[in-house]
Design a protein around this motif. Structure first.
Motif, mmCIF file in Angstrom:
data_model
loop_
_atom_site.group_PDB
_atom_site.id
_atom_site.type_symbol
_atom_site.label_atom_id
_atom_site.label_comp_id
_atom_site.label_asym_id
_atom_site.label_seq_id
_atom_site.Cartn_x
_atom_site.Cartn_y
_atom_site.Cartn_z
ATOM 1 N N LEU A 239 48.793 -1.966 20.368
ATOM 2 C CA LEU A 239 47.798 -2.863 20.954
ATOM 3 C C LEU A 239 48.161 -3.142 22.405
ATOM 4 O O LEU A 239 49.312 -3.477 22.715
ATOM 5 N N VAL A 240 47.176 -3.011 23.290
ATOM 6 C CA VAL A 240 47.392 -3.259 24.704
ATOM 7 C C VAL A 240 46.134 -3.894 25.294
ATOM 8 O O VAL A 240 45.024 -3.651 24.817
ATOM 9 N N GLY B 224 47.907 11.134 13.158
ATOM 10 C CA GLY B 224 47.204 10.179 13.988
ATOM 11 C C GLY B 224 47.987 8.907 14.237
ATOM 12 O O GLY B 224 48.819 8.499 13.430
ATOM 13 N N THR B 225 47.705 8.275 15.373
ATOM 14 C CA THR B 225 48.290 6.985 15.710
ATOM 15 C C THR B 225 47.207 6.106 16.333
ATOM 16 O O THR B 225 46.413 6.566 17.151
ATOM 17 N N GLN B 226 47.157 4.853 15.915
ATOM 18 C CA GLN B 226 46.097 3.942 16.349
ATOM 19 C C GLN B 226 46.402 3.364 17.719
ATOM 20 O O GLN B 226 47.506 2.862 17.968
ATOM 21 N N VAL B 227 45.414 3.422 18.606
ATOM 22 C CA VAL B 227 45.465 2.756 19.902
ATOM 23 C C VAL B 227 44.327 1.746 19.947
ATOM 24 O O VAL B 227 43.166 2.104 19.742
ATOM 25 N N THR B 228 44.656 0.488 20.205
ATOM 26 C CA THR B 228 43.663 -0.567 20.296
ATOM 27 C C THR B 228 43.791 -1.251 21.649
ATOM 28 O O THR B 228 44.875 -1.719 22.012
ATOM 29 N N VAL B 229 42.688 -1.298 22.389
ATOM 30 C CA VAL B 229 42.665 -1.910 23.713
ATOM 31 C C VAL B 229 41.772 -3.136 23.645
ATOM 32 O O VAL B 229 40.578 -3.033 23.353
ATOM 33 N N SER B 230 42.330 -4.295 23.913
ATOM 34 C CA SER B 230 41.594 -5.546 23.846
ATOM 35 C C SER B 230 41.126 -5.977 25.227
ATOM 36 O O SER B 230 41.730 -5.627 26.244
ATOM 37 N N SER B 231 40.040 -6.761 25.249
ATOM 38 C CA SER B 231 39.502 -7.271 26.499
ATOM 39 C C SER B 231 40.294 -8.457 26.999
ATOM 40 O O SER B 231 40.955 -9.162 26.229
ATOM 41 N N ASP C 263 38.528 3.005 24.910
ATOM 42 C CA ASP C 263 39.574 3.959 24.555
ATOM 43 C C ASP C 263 40.134 3.710 23.157
ATOM 44 O O ASP C 263 40.939 4.511 22.667
ATOM 45 N N THR C 264 39.738 2.620 22.530
ATOM 46 C CA THR C 264 40.216 2.296 21.192
ATOM 47 C C THR C 264 39.815 3.390 20.211
ATOM 48 O O THR C 264 38.640 3.720 20.078
#
Length: 117
Positions: free
Chosen positions: A11-12, A110-117, A89-90
């Motif tokens: 998470l970024v 696979g690897t999860q990428v989560t981009v928060s506002s 990009d999430t």
């Protein structure tokens, strides 16, 4: 046993950076192009970056200028440096190896990428 194992997701916040890694084993790494794909929920899997053995690269327009793909043949590793991340990009990011002489593919989990506002 052929394996591609992704790591580095998480998470970024928007505008941040992450580096994804792909560890390869069980095949002749230098004979394969390395690719990164991603797939968001409800969307088709998207090819976002590609690198050949000499190091030539290609990027999807959606990530061009922000993401950098690289490889280290001695370590049998591929990387995706992601900068200026956006919420869109999430996705789940997948490492792919494509045989340079034909359509033979290996896939990571696979690897999860989560981009928060």
């Amino acid at each position: 046993q052929v394996e591609l194992v992704e790591s580095g997701g998480g998470l970024v916040h928007a505008g941040g950076s992450l580096t994804l890694s792909c560890a390869a084993s069980g095949f002749t790494f230098s004979m394969y192009r390395m690719r990164w794909y991603r797939q968001a929920p409800g969307e088709e899997r998207e090819l976002i970056a590609d690198i050949d053995n000499p190091g030539g690269t290609n990027y999807a327009d959606s990530v061009k200028g922000r993401f950098t793909i690289s490889r280290d043949n001695a370590k049998r590793m591929a990387y995706l440096q992601m900068n200026s991340l956006k919420p869109e990009d999430t996705a789940v990011y997948y490492c792919n190896a494509r045989w340079r002489a034909g359509p033979r593919d290996y896939w990571g989990q696979g690897t999860q990428v989560t981009v928060s506002s």
